[in-house]
Design a protein around this motif. Structure first.
Motif: not given
Length: 322
Positions: A189-214
């Protein structure tokens, strides 16, 4: 004029690099792929849900907000900031670890136009043995020491890990560093928002094969280094027919209740009520009808519904505006 009735919506399912297939257990026909999120009740540019069943079948939540207004949604039921429905309700299937992340407050100057900050809470529906989450920073971590840890690829050393079980709840005010980890299924349950800031993503690729933005600089800016009031609790010791408060915030109040038989309740004119069925089955009955309910379903009860009854044997999570 349409009489108020409990509204259920067709979820918007989102593929995520960390998702899986666990949402199928609730009977939803989910798309192919790694489905991490079911947006169950949503009125956002990135996902809007539409009604299933009844006189309003097929109408989207943003249409209902425009046409039915405060009678249905309550005197506090529309965001004063952007005019949208104020909450976003999700089910999350964490088949893998989510990114280490943090959300801003409403007043952060870096917010996208029209977007809100994001305070949220989790109710753990299921957790595999040994499952955990990341929940806050270790004591004494500062902006400077965290920035250095990020530069040295040692951020995990600064984070608190917490074991989780079904029934645990976590309140996550904006500014709290957090991450769900593999093997956890939660209602959010959350505020109606889709804003997320990533600090770390385990150096893994996203669904497009590229690293996700930090988003290192934004993250360092919005973290509440002295704590933002995050709280957690176990909810096992609860009798039927009473509400246990899980989270109280400026944006929502969330409670847990156990239904065993029939429980007579009522909505309030100030706010809609959202029910997330955590487990079990039963029905919702009101003056004009009855609908079945089961685990994994979410209902929006209009503020003007008035008296209703929960029947059966089930656990529900109730949310409304403060």
């Amino acid at each position: 004029m349409t009489k108020p009735y409990p509204l259920q919506f067709q979820p918007e399912f989102k593929e995520r690099v960390w998702g899986g297939r666990a949402l199928e257990q609730f009977g939803w026909d989910i798309p192919e792929g790694a489905i991490g999120e079911g947006w169950m009740i949503a009125d956002h540019p990135n996902g809007t849900t539409s009604v299933i069943g009844g006189e309003l079948d097929g109408q989207s939540l943003d249409q209902l907000r425009e046409t039915l207004g405060r009678d249905w949604f309550g005197t506090r039921g529309v965001s004063e900031t952007n005019g949208r429905f104020p909450l976003l309700i999700k089910l999350l299937d964490c088949n893998d670890d989510l990114s280490v992340q943090v959300h801003p407050t409403d007043d952060y100057e870096g917010l996208p136009q029209g977007e809100l900050g994001k305070t949220e809470m989790w109710y753990v529906l299921d957790a595999k043995p040994g499952a955990k989450i990341i929940y806050g920073l270790k004591e004494g971590v500062t902006r400077e020491s965290l920035a250095e840890a990020i530069r040295n690829n040692q951020i995990m050393d600064d984070l608190q890990e917490v074991p989780v079980e079904a029934g645990d709840t976590f309140y996550i005010p904006a500014g709290t560093v957090h991450a769900l980890c593999a093997g956890v299924l939660v209602a959010e349950i959350q505020q109606n928002s889709d804003t997320t800031y990533r600090l770390y993503d385990y150096d893994r690729p996203g669904l497009d094969g590229k690293p996700r933005e930090l988003h290192i600089e934004d993250s360092l800016n919005v973290i509440a280094y002295q704590g933002a009031g995050a709280t957690t609790m176990k909810t096992d010791d609860l009798s039927a027919g009473q509400w246990l408060t899980l989270a109280t915030s400026p944006y929502f109040i969330v409670e847990k209740g156990i239904v065993d038989g029939s429980w007579n309740l009522s909505t309030l004119p100030e706010s809609f009520t959202i029910l997330v069925v955590a487990s079990g089955e039963g029905s919702i009955s009101w003056n004009d009808g009855s609908v079945p309910l089961k685990g994994g379903q979410c209902f929006l009860l209009p503020a003007n519904l008035g008296e209703y009854t929960l029947n059966g044997s089930c656990t529900v999570i109730r949310s409304y505006l403060p």
